[in-house]
Each structure stands twice: as structure tokens, then as C-alpha cells.
Motif scaffolding. Structure first.
Motif, PDB file in Angstrom:
ATOM      1  N   ARG A 104      46.044  51.708  26.018  1.00  0.00           N
ATOM      2  CA  ARG A 104      46.719  53.128  25.828  1.00  0.00           C
ATOM      3  C   ARG A 104      46.169  53.567  27.214  1.00  0.00           C
ATOM      4  O   ARG A 104      46.131  54.789  27.637  1.00  0.00           O
ATOM      5  N   ARG A 105      44.898  53.314  27.553  1.00  0.00           N
ATOM      6  CA  ARG A 105      43.766  54.022  28.336  1.00  0.00           C
ATOM      7  C   ARG A 105      44.825  54.009  29.934  1.00  0.00           C
ATOM      8  O   ARG A 105      45.894  53.184  30.189  1.00  0.00           O
ATOM      9  N   ARG A 106      43.977  54.680  30.342  1.00  0.00           N
ATOM     10  CA  ARG A 106      44.793  55.254  31.904  1.00  0.00           C
ATOM     11  C   ARG A 106      43.986  54.334  32.860  1.00  0.00           C
ATOM     12  O   ARG A 106      43.129  53.075  32.700  1.00  0.00           O
ATOM     13  N   GLN A 107      44.437  54.583  33.654  1.00  0.00           N
ATOM     14  CA  GLN A 107      44.036  53.769  35.201  1.00  0.00           C
ATOM     15  C   GLN A 107      42.691  53.722  34.910  1.00  0.00           C
ATOM     16  O   GLN A 107      41.399  54.212  35.381  1.00  0.00           O
ATOM     17  N   ASP A 108      41.843  52.442  34.980  1.00  0.00           N
ATOM     18  CA  ASP A 108      40.401  52.244  34.662  1.00  0.00           C
ATOM     19  C   ASP A 108      39.460  52.636  35.746  1.00  0.00           C
ATOM     20  O   ASP A 108      38.889  53.764  36.400  1.00  0.00           O
ATOM     21  N   LYS A 109      40.108  52.098  37.353  1.00  0.00           N
ATOM     22  CA  LYS A 109      39.440  52.444  38.322  1.00  0.00           C
ATOM     23  C   LYS A 109      40.410  52.748  39.764  1.00  0.00           C
ATOM     24  O   LYS A 109      41.258  52.500  39.815  1.00  0.00           O
ATOM     25  N   PRO A 110      40.052  53.248  40.061  1.00  0.00           N
ATOM     26  CA  PRO A 110      41.425  53.347  41.730  1.00  0.00           C
ATOM     27  C   PRO A 110      41.876  51.785  41.875  1.00  0.00           C
ATOM     28  O   PRO A 110      40.460  50.971  42.193  1.00  0.00           O
ATOM     29  N   GLY A 111      42.913  51.726  42.000  1.00  0.00           N
ATOM     30  CA  GLY A 111      43.386  50.218  42.508  1.00  0.00           C
ATOM     31  C   GLY A 111      43.768  49.586  41.197  1.00  0.00           C
ATOM     32  O   GLY A 111      44.790  48.566  40.995  1.00  0.00           O
ATOM     33  N   GLU A 112      43.563  50.153  39.875  1.00  0.00           N
ATOM     34  CA  GLU A 112      44.013  49.359  38.853  1.00  0.00           C
ATOM     35  C   GLU A 112      44.186  50.024  38.084  1.00  0.00           C
ATOM     36  O   GLU A 112      45.082  51.362  38.010  1.00  0.00           O
ATOM     37  N   TYR A 113      46.313  49.650  37.567  1.00  0.00           N
ATOM     38  CA  TYR A 113      47.041  49.898  36.973  1.00  0.00           C
ATOM     39  C   TYR A 113      47.210  49.218  35.725  1.00  0.00           C
ATOM     40  O   TYR A 113      47.505  48.162  36.360  1.00  0.00           O
ATOM     41  N   PRO A 114      47.781  49.782  34.643  1.00  0.00           N
ATOM     42  CA  PRO A 114      48.778  49.212  33.510  1.00  0.00           C
ATOM     43  C   PRO A 114      50.214  48.782  34.580  1.00  0.00           C
ATOM     44  O   PRO A 114      50.682  49.480  35.357  1.00  0.00           O
ATOM     45  N   LEU A 115      51.131  47.250  34.444  1.00  0.00           N
ATOM     46  CA  LEU A 115      52.067  47.408  35.304  1.00  0.00           C
ATOM     47  C   LEU A 115      52.846  46.724  34.752  1.00  0.00           C
ATOM     48  O   LEU A 115      52.996  45.686  33.760  1.00  0.00           O
ATOM     49  N   PHE A 116      54.418  46.293  35.591  1.00  0.00           N
ATOM     50  CA  PHE A 116      55.577  45.748  34.493  1.00  0.00           C
ATOM     51  C   PHE A 116      56.253  45.146  36.439  1.00  0.00           C
ATOM     52  O   PHE A 116      56.250  45.899  37.404  1.00  0.00           O
ATOM     53  N   VAL A 117      56.360  43.535  36.105  1.00  0.00           N
ATOM     54  CA  VAL A 117      57.359  43.466  36.779  1.00  0.00           C
ATOM     55  C   VAL A 117      58.707  42.505  37.089  1.00  0.00           C
ATOM     56  O   VAL A 117      58.693  42.301  35.898  1.00  0.00           O
ATOM     57  N   THR A 118      59.726  43.312  37.525  1.00  0.00           N
ATOM     58  CA  THR A 118      60.930  42.665  37.006  1.00  0.00           C
ATOM     59  C   THR A 118      61.737  42.121  37.791  1.00  0.00           C
ATOM     60  O   THR A 118      61.929  42.300  38.768  1.00  0.00           O
ATOM     61  N   TRP A 119      62.495  41.139  37.753  1.00  0.00           N
ATOM     62  CA  TRP A 119      64.178  40.119  38.483  1.00  0.00           C
ATOM     63  C   TRP A 119      65.054  40.356  37.810  1.00  0.00           C
ATOM     64  O   TRP A 119      65.052  40.101  37.232  1.00  0.00           O
ATOM     65  N   ASN A 120      65.536  40.387  38.674  1.00  0.00           N
ATOM     66  CA  ASN A 120      66.868  40.738  38.381  1.00  0.00           C
ATOM     67  C   ASN A 120      68.564  40.470  39.647  1.00  0.00           C
ATOM     68  O   ASN A 120      67.249  39.585  41.062  1.00  0.00           O
ATOM     69  N   THR A 121      69.066  39.988  38.695  1.00  0.00           N
ATOM     70  CA  THR A 121      70.171  38.943  40.423  1.00  0.00           C
ATOM     71  C   THR A 121      71.104  40.404  40.317  1.00  0.00           C
ATOM     72  O   THR A 121      71.662  40.846  39.303  1.00  0.00           O
ATOM     73  N   ILE A 122      71.248  39.817  41.584  1.00  0.00           N
ATOM     74  CA  ILE A 122      72.635  40.436  41.803  1.00  0.00           C
ATOM     75  C   ILE A 122      73.411  40.394  42.469  1.00  0.00           C
ATOM     76  O   ILE A 122      73.440  39.177  43.212  1.00  0.00           O
ATOM     77  N   SER A 123      74.674  39.955  42.022  1.00  0.00           N
ATOM     78  CA  SER A 123      75.768  40.015  42.195  1.00  0.00           C
ATOM     79  C   SER A 123      76.649  40.382  43.308  1.00  0.00           C
ATOM     80  O   SER A 123      76.037  41.098  43.385  1.00  0.00           O
ATOM     81  N   ARG A 124      77.572  39.346  43.854  1.00  0.00           N
ATOM     82  CA  ARG A 124      78.588  39.708  44.587  1.00  0.00           C
ATOM     83  C   ARG A 124      79.281  41.250  45.063  1.00  0.00           C
ATOM     84  O   ARG A 124      79.427  41.504  46.021  1.00  0.00           O
ATOM     85  N   SER A 125      79.483  41.303  43.979  1.00  0.00           N
ATOM     86  CA  SER A 125      80.310  42.555  43.571  1.00  0.00           C
ATOM     87  C   SER A 125      78.845  43.666  43.798  1.00  0.00           C
ATOM     88  O   SER A 125      79.041  45.052  43.585  1.00  0.00           O
ATOM     89  N   GLY A 126      77.819  43.227  43.277  1.00  0.00           N
ATOM     90  CA  GLY A 126      76.792  44.220  43.369  1.00  0.00           C
ATOM     91  C   GLY A 126      76.200  44.692  41.588  1.00  0.00           C
ATOM     92  O   GLY A 126      75.702  46.091  41.693  1.00  0.00           O
ATOM     93  N   TYR A 127      76.801  44.207  41.188  1.00  0.00           N
ATOM     94  CA  TYR A 127      76.037  44.062  39.285  1.00  0.00           C
ATOM     95  C   TYR A 127      74.367  43.448  39.022  1.00  0.00           C
ATOM     96  O   TYR A 127      74.691  42.030  39.599  1.00  0.00           O
ATOM     97  N   LYS A 128      73.998  44.149  38.923  1.00  0.00           N
ATOM     98  CA  LYS A 128      72.863  43.848  38.207  1.00  0.00           C
ATOM     99  C   LYS A 128      72.288  43.283  36.877  1.00  0.00           C
ATOM    100  O   LYS A 128      72.477  44.328  35.672  1.00  0.00           O
ATOM    101  N   SER A 129      71.885  42.268  36.952  1.00  0.00           N
ATOM    102  CA  SER A 129      71.254  41.678  35.398  1.00  0.00           C
ATOM    103  C   SER A 129      69.950  41.189  35.517  1.00  0.00           C
ATOM    104  O   SER A 129      69.246  40.774  36.503  1.00  0.00           O
ATOM    105  N   LEU A 130      69.786  41.755  34.473  1.00  0.00           N
ATOM    106  CA  LEU A 130      68.347  41.810  34.249  1.00  0.00           C
ATOM    107  C   LEU A 130      67.647  39.705  34.184  1.00  0.00           C
ATOM    108  O   LEU A 130      68.559  39.032  33.128  1.00  0.00           O
TER     109      LEU A 130
END
Length: 319
Positions: free
Chosen positions: A134-160
Motif C-alpha cells: 500500500r505504500r507510496r513511491q519509496d524513492k525517486p524513480g521507484e513506483y508500483p506499476l502496471f504494463v498493458t498490451w493491447n491488440t488493435i484491429s484494422r478497424s481500430g478496435y482495441k482488445s486486451l
């Protein structure tokens, strides 16, 4: 706050894994990204270079009357980037991923039993609520984080296509590299991303901040502002899951709908009418947090990568 350079670094790490080479260091990517943006978006004239002629007296001003602006600073030499020590990113992609798995206890892969929507940027995590997570950023440059990848169809539809992160504060160099690969290859809701899918991907990075203390009130958060992490008990078992701040807004959910979806994502399969009773009886707890998601498409990364290579920036092959 996350930047597009962070997303470019995630693409760099994934691409390097496919190509069996070392990725560029995060600092290199950030500096090159800034230089690339300057090259495609020349800065507008400064105010000191523009003379507004408001009356006849101003119109008669000579060049000697106009103070010359200082010369703009030149970008860092590409040769300096080429000679930079790259020890921080010298490890192989597979080893950094393994280190991530063994060293971060806050990540738990989703069982897939919860209802998922294609555009959701989500990841199931352990139900254990600790002060460290639950803690906040511990040191400068340190963060809890999430990385997400989506696919984008030719029509522009985004899928996780994959999303995993951690509530433990991470150094960005290590954390982005680790979770770029983990979310691409280890999200059990999907098959590992193949190299052939790379051109259809978009990447999103969320750095998490401003964690609250746990509350028993499941509605103590704001739609479109807060991400939420929940924990509750049901039939002698503890459940937990999280939604990033953008999910509920993207899906057009109310708070109640978001809570029901998140409880089901955690593994609960009861009637939506009963969620509040299950929450009360199961001693539900909620932690809210904030984080602005930043994204980058493959084509944008590829244009930057092509520019960098023309400038002479190359990656080393793995031994």
C-alpha cells in the motif's frame, strides 16, 4: 507520471526479446525519444524572436534595438549515447523475467474465472493486504506499476492482450523491463504474444501513486480518478483483485457494476444482487489509488526506432 518514452522502452524490451538482442537502456530511450520528438516537431519561434509592431514608433525599430535571443542548446551527441555504459540492461530478457517472478510476491495470475471485457486493463493480485503493497513511491524513480498490451484491429478496435503489474515500488529500468515481458508472456488469460503479433500491438504504462489506507466502504472512491484494489472472504477463502483507474470509465460502469465485476474477476460467482452482503460478511476491504495511463502504438515506436538506427544507435546481440 508515465511517459511515451516508458512505452517505447517496453516495446524495445519486447522487440529485443524476439530478436535475441540486448534492449537499449531506459535512459538512452528517454533521451533519444526527446531528440526524436524535437526532430519531428520543431519548436516554434520564441517570443523574443517575434516583434509585434503596434505603432509607427515600434515599426521604426532597427535590428540594434532588438535583443538577440541566446542560442538554443544543442541535443546531446549521439556518440555519447553509443558510448554509454549499458550494464543496467545487459541481462537477458529471460533472466529478468525469472527474477521478477521470484522476487515479487504481490503478483498473482488471474484464474480466468472472473468476467473479463476486451478493453479492460486488469490484473488479479493476491488478497494479502500488507503495508508494503500500500505504500507510496519509496524513492525517486521507484513506483508500483502496471504494463498493458493491447491488440488493435484494422478497424481500430482495441482488445486486451496482457496486463500484469505490482503494488511493490519498482525502479523504472527494472520494473518496466520485467513487466513488459511478464505481461506479454505470462498472463494466463492469453497465449504468449508471438513475434508475428508485434505490429498490431499498443503498449500502455500506468505508474501508481497516492494509495489510501484500507477502508470497509466499497464505494469510497471516484469513477475515472481512482483505481481500486479489493479483498474479501467467501466460503472460508480470501479473494482479491484490482482494476486500474481507466477501466470503469472505459466500460461505462457505475460503481456497483464495477464492484460486481471486480468481485467476479477475483473468483466470486454469486448473484449481483448479493454483492453487498458478501462484502459485509466477508469483511471486505478496499484500497484506492491513482495513476494516469499513457499509451503508444507499434507504428509510433517503429518510426522512432528507425530514426534511432539511422542516427547510428544499435543494440548488441546476446551471446
Amino acid at each position: 507520471m508515465a511517459t511515451q518514452a516508458h512505452c517505447a522502452f517496453c516495446f524495445e524490451c519486447l522487440s529485443a526479446n524476439f530478436e535475441h538482442r540486448q534492449p537499449l537502456a531506459l535512459a538512452q530511450v528517454e533521451e533519444l525519444w526527446d531528440q526524436y520528438q524535437d526532430s519531428i516537431n520543431p519548436k516554434a519561434e520564441t517570443e523574443s524572436e517575434v516583434v509585434d509592431v503596434e505603432d509607427e514608433e515600434d515599426a521604426e525599430m532597427t535590428d540594434a534595438d532588438i535583443e538577440e535571443p541566446p542560442p538554443s542548446a544543442k541535443p546531446a551527441a549521439i556518440s555519447r549515447l553509443l558510448n554509454r555504459n549499458r550494464d543496467a540492461s545487459a541481462g537477458s530478457s529471460s533472466s529478468s523475467l525469472q527474477s521478477n517472478q521470484s522476487g515479487t510476491s504481490s503478483v498473482q495470475k488471474s484464474s480466468g474465472s472472473g468476467a473479463e471485457t476486451p478493453a479492460s486493463s486488469t490484473s488479479s493480485l493476491t488478497s494479502r493486504t500488507s503495508s508494503a503493497s500500500r505504500r507510496r513511491q519509496d524513492k525517486p524513480g521507484e513506483y508500483p506499476l502496471f504494463v498493458t498490451w493491447n491488440t488493435i484491429s484494422r478497424s481500430g478496435y482495441k482488445s486486451l492482450r496482457g496486463c500484469i503489474g505490482t503494488f511493490e515500488a519498482q525502479g523504472l529500468e527494472y520494473g518496466l523491463r520485467s513487466y513488459a515481458l511478464t505481461s506479454a508472456f505470462e498472463d494466463v488469460r492469453f497465449q504468449p504474444i508471438p513475434a508475428s503479433l508485434l505490429p498490431s500491438l499498443s503498449n500502455h504504462v500506468t505508474l501508481l501513486t497516492d494509495f489510501s489506507q484500507p477502508t470497509k466502504d466499497p464505494l469510497d472512491w471516484t469513477l475515472g480518478v481512482h483505481g481500486i484494489r479489493i479483498s474479501f472472504s467467501y466460503h472460508m477463502r480470501r479473494y482479491g483483485a484490482t482494476y486500474l483507474p481507466d477501466v470503469a470509465k472505459e466500460q461505462g460502469w457505475t460503481k456497483d457494476e464495477t464492484l460486481v465485476s471486480l468481485m467476479r474477476k477475483a473468483g466470486w460467482s454469486g448473484s449481483s444482487r448479493d454483492w453487498q452482503k458478501v462484502w459485509r460478511d466477508g469483511k471486505g476491504e478496499l484500497v484506492r489509488y491513482e495513476g494516469k495511463q499513457i499509451g503508444l502504438k507499434y507504428d509510433e515506436w517503429k518510426a522512432w526506432k528507425t530514426w534511432a538506427e539511422k542516427e547510428g544507435v544499435k543494440s548488441k546481440a546476446l551471446n
